[in-house]
Design a protein around this motif. Structure first.
Motif, mmCIF file in Angstrom:
data_model
loop_
_atom_site.group_PDB
_atom_site.id
_atom_site.type_symbol
_atom_site.label_atom_id
_atom_site.label_comp_id
_atom_site.label_asym_id
_atom_site.label_seq_id
_atom_site.Cartn_x
_atom_site.Cartn_y
_atom_site.Cartn_z
ATOM 1 N N ALA A 159 1.684 -14.203 8.247
ATOM 2 C CA ALA A 159 1.436 -14.985 9.444
ATOM 3 C C ALA A 159 2.313 -14.271 10.390
ATOM 4 N N ARG A 160 3.443 -13.961 10.151
ATOM 5 C CA ARG A 160 4.230 -13.273 11.148
ATOM 6 C C ARG A 160 3.678 -11.773 11.665
ATOM 7 N N ARG A 161 3.043 -11.222 10.706
ATOM 8 C CA ARG A 161 2.206 -9.841 11.185
ATOM 9 C C ARG A 161 0.875 -10.226 11.912
ATOM 10 N N THR A 162 0.512 -11.137 11.593
ATOM 11 C CA THR A 162 -0.771 -11.485 12.396
ATOM 12 C C THR A 162 -0.448 -12.096 13.713
ATOM 13 N N GLU A 163 0.678 -12.856 13.698
ATOM 14 C CA GLU A 163 1.207 -13.249 15.066
ATOM 15 C C GLU A 163 1.739 -11.873 15.816
ATOM 16 N N GLN A 164 2.272 -11.048 15.387
ATOM 17 C CA GLN A 164 2.735 -9.585 15.938
ATOM 18 C C GLN A 164 1.316 -8.907 16.704
ATOM 19 N N ALA A 165 0.596 -8.856 15.709
ATOM 20 C CA ALA A 165 -0.660 -8.048 16.187
ATOM 21 C C ALA A 165 -1.375 -8.826 17.246
ATOM 22 N N ARG A 166 -1.656 -10.101 17.020
ATOM 23 C CA ARG A 166 -1.883 -10.858 18.296
ATOM 24 C C ARG A 166 -1.377 -10.835 19.647
ATOM 25 N N GLY A 167 0.017 -10.759 19.351
ATOM 26 C CA GLY A 167 0.879 -10.814 20.550
ATOM 27 C C GLY A 167 0.902 -9.073 21.187
ATOM 28 N N TRP A 168 0.758 -8.276 20.472
ATOM 29 C CA TRP A 168 0.707 -6.808 20.836
ATOM 30 C C TRP A 168 -0.732 -6.644 21.782
ATOM 31 N N PHE A 169 -1.851 -7.261 21.125
ATOM 32 C CA PHE A 169 -3.197 -7.201 21.833
ATOM 33 C C PHE A 169 -3.046 -7.710 23.137
ATOM 34 N N GLU A 170 -2.536 -9.090 23.105
ATOM 35 C CA GLU A 170 -2.216 -9.903 24.552
ATOM 36 C C GLU A 170 -1.449 -9.160 25.559
ATOM 37 N N VAL A 172 -8.052 -7.523 15.313
ATOM 38 C CA VAL A 172 -6.543 -7.183 15.478
ATOM 39 C C VAL A 172 -5.697 -8.056 14.457
ATOM 40 N N ALA A 173 -5.864 -9.242 14.496
ATOM 41 C CA ALA A 173 -5.071 -10.034 13.827
ATOM 42 C C ALA A 173 -5.326 -9.400 11.991
ATOM 43 N N LYS A 174 -6.567 -8.939 11.679
ATOM 44 C CA LYS A 174 -6.834 -8.847 10.398
ATOM 45 C C LYS A 174 -6.218 -7.138 10.181
ATOM 46 N N GLY A 175 -5.806 -6.647 11.115
ATOM 47 C CA GLY A 175 -5.362 -5.117 11.086
ATOM 48 C C GLY A 175 -6.549 -4.066 10.886
ATOM 49 N N ALA A 222 -8.086 6.442 19.870
ATOM 50 C CA ALA A 222 -9.310 6.721 19.012
ATOM 51 C C ALA A 222 -8.632 6.984 17.562
ATOM 52 N N LEU A 223 -7.431 7.784 18.015
ATOM 53 C CA LEU A 223 -6.512 8.072 16.355
ATOM 54 C C LEU A 223 -6.232 6.815 15.980
ATOM 55 N N LEU A 224 -5.636 5.614 16.967
ATOM 56 C CA LEU A 224 -5.046 4.565 15.895
ATOM 57 C C LEU A 224 -6.018 4.007 15.580
ATOM 58 N N GLU A 225 -7.490 4.013 16.018
ATOM 59 C CA GLU A 225 -8.533 3.405 15.619
ATOM 60 C C GLU A 225 -8.773 3.835 14.075
ATOM 61 N N ALA A 226 -8.989 5.064 13.928
ATOM 62 C CA ALA A 226 -9.430 5.876 12.874
ATOM 63 C C ALA A 226 -8.540 5.721 11.746
ATOM 64 N N VAL A 227 -7.106 5.373 12.134
ATOM 65 C CA VAL A 227 -6.109 5.091 10.974
ATOM 66 C C VAL A 227 -5.906 3.926 10.497
ATOM 67 N N ALA A 228 -6.321 2.750 11.470
ATOM 68 C CA ALA A 228 -5.901 1.470 11.080
ATOM 69 C C ALA A 228 -6.519 0.982 9.819
#
Lengths: 331, 331
Positions: free
Chosen positions: B271-282, A310-313, B43-49
């Motif tokens: 760094a912020r993008r990574t942090e955001q992605a982690r936060g959304w995941f959590e 997720v962190a890697k995108g 499934a869609l979000l995974e496919a386009v990530a």
């Protein structure tokens, strides 16, 4: 150090009677990280829970150099002179690193620490912010159960600590030193938003004129922000104080009381307390759930991989989360 | 309305090719509250990530009357004139109540809505703030996957919506109207802290002088706050714009690009993008855990009683939480 279960009721009784040594022992118990201690801490907190005993919880933030210890000494002694019981709790997530500074603070608050109506508790040796928040909430509850009138929760403002302190306080006070034009920019982003009262300390001697200017600067900045819903005109407020000359300390206390009374009359006070209690409960449930679920090493490894994707995108957060849930709670 | 699973890959392909109708359909899918739609949305979000496709995400807040639609129209058309693809997403938790206002906005952005390089998406009819956050995060991800260069996330600032928007943006812009001395106090607490750029709109005609004064006021207030770690001198910045005369809109865009470039060079951006992605995941894991666990009616009733006891102050939050955990996850 900590009481066995049969002593918890004894400790609760002494605490409710206002015994400061019992209070200190109780705080040590809630600070403990041991699982068996936690069960006893929960039993103690349950035994002393009493909605009738409410202190005024004042959050206080000020960086080193603003004269925080001197202010707390002056403010605390003014309150004990009026017959009020005052507890001072320190929240400092970095206390293990800064070492002796808190002890130093306590010895600098010489008069207050000798007052029979006062209780001063240095920071615990716990660095994790979540742990600090929980421990401080519990310590506040214990001080209230012990019949204290005012609980002062002070922080040096490392990391998120002001927000944590503001969330568990009824009022939040920011203590500043006078500053010349170039020395401004010193206030951390976020703190102007949570301050009910900005006190510019050291408004005495050579610094008096600078303090007056600093007060005017902050008063101007505060006026640009919409006042909190349900607060009286003029709040948040900026004012000068001198802990050294004891000038303005009584006025600041008056301003805190006016705001507290106003909030009690409008119902904001109780609504906020209720909201806080609910929030703590939810926090505890959430943290506890994750703690109990994340002790499976296989799940941990899978979660770590997903988190890193997720962190890697390369994975979408929502899809990765759904997979984690299937691991933690197989259908 | 929404695609069956076998069509998800087809939708993903069209979306990645930049098809605006596919994008609109994809956003409708992620907005759906139905469980079977959610599986397809994931499934869609995974496919386009695709970490290679990053838009500049600009959060924009402004209350009604500041000329937000006019600004977005002027700003958006300036960008499409430069050949940039621009998506506008609205976050308005109150949209079900305010009804037609968002549609009204869209028809007011007449030129932009006709631009082939632009995509405008009104608010979904979902009032729950958590749902709005999730839906907007997913919609941003879809816009990025569709190859948009700039995603503008606008909010009228109801409740916590600015914070939510700021947390999913790379830059946050606050749009204000010129104000006389008595009309200040208009900015909601919290928002000065998250703004990277304060734009005072309507700096034209009779309001030009007032706009200049308002800019100076906010510039002064912003100077009292410490700049964000890793940001260049001068940020956060206040400046006048006139969407009507197209004055200052290019300067504002320049200021955004300078800040974005600076943050990319220092590594803060990633760094912020990574942090955001982690936060959304959590967030997703936490919300999902509670959702899956709280479907037991017996547990629900017990939790409700505990929550109410905690709110009344008769139970300690930590002890009540421990009891909830024992109900949800029997040992």
């Amino acid at each position: 150090m900590s009481a066995p279960m049969e002593d918890v009721m004894d400790l609760a009784e002494k605490l409710r009677a206002g015994d400061r040594r019992a209070l200190a022992r109780a705080i040590t118990l809630v600070e403990s990280g041991r699982t068996d201690h936690r069960a006893r801490a929960d039993a103690l907190l349950e035994a002393v829970a009493d909605p009738e005993r409410q202190a005024l919880r004042i959050g206080l933030s000020g960086t080193p150099g603003v004269g925080k210890s001197t202010f707390i000494e002056a403010f605390g002694c003014m309150l004990t002179d009026q017959g009020l019981r005052v507890a001072v709790l320190a929240v400092d997530p970095s206390s293990t690193r800064s070492g002796g500074s808190i002890l130093g603070d306590k010895t600098r608050m010489e008069r207050l620490s000798r007052e029979p109506l006062a209780f001063i508790r240095p920071s615990p040796s716990q660095t994790q912010l979540g742990g600090v928040a929980r421990r401080t909430r519990d310590a506040i509850a214990l001080c209230e159960a012990a019949g204290f009138d005012v609980v002062l929760i002070e922080t040096v403002g490392v990391g998120q600590s002001e927000t944590i302190v503001a969330e568990m306080s009824d009022l939040f006070v920011l203590l500043l030193a006078p500053a010349g034009g170039d020395e401004l920019q010193g206030v951390k982003r976020g703190i102007m938003e949570i301050a009910d009262l900005v006190l510019v300390n050291k408004a005495d001697g050579d610094l008096k004129a600078a303090a007056t200017r600093t007060v005017a600067d902050y008063a101007g900045a505060l006026r640009l922000m919409r006042k909190r819903e349900g607060d009286p005109e003029g709040y948040p407020m900026a004012m000068p104080v001198s802990a050294l000359d004891m000038h303005g300390v009584d006025t600041a206390w008056e301003a805190m009381q006016v705001l507290a009374e106003f909030r009690k009359e409008t119902g904001f006070w109780q609504a906020r307390r209720t909201e806080q209690a609910r929030g703590w409960f939810e926090d505890e449930v959430r943290l506890g759930l994750l703690r109990r679920l994340q002790h499976d090493p296989k799940a941990d490894a899978a979660i770590e991989t997903l988190r890193s994707d997720v962190a890697k995108g390369t994975r979408a957060p929502s899809a990765a989360a759904a997979q984690v849930l299937d691991i933690l709670l197989p259908k």
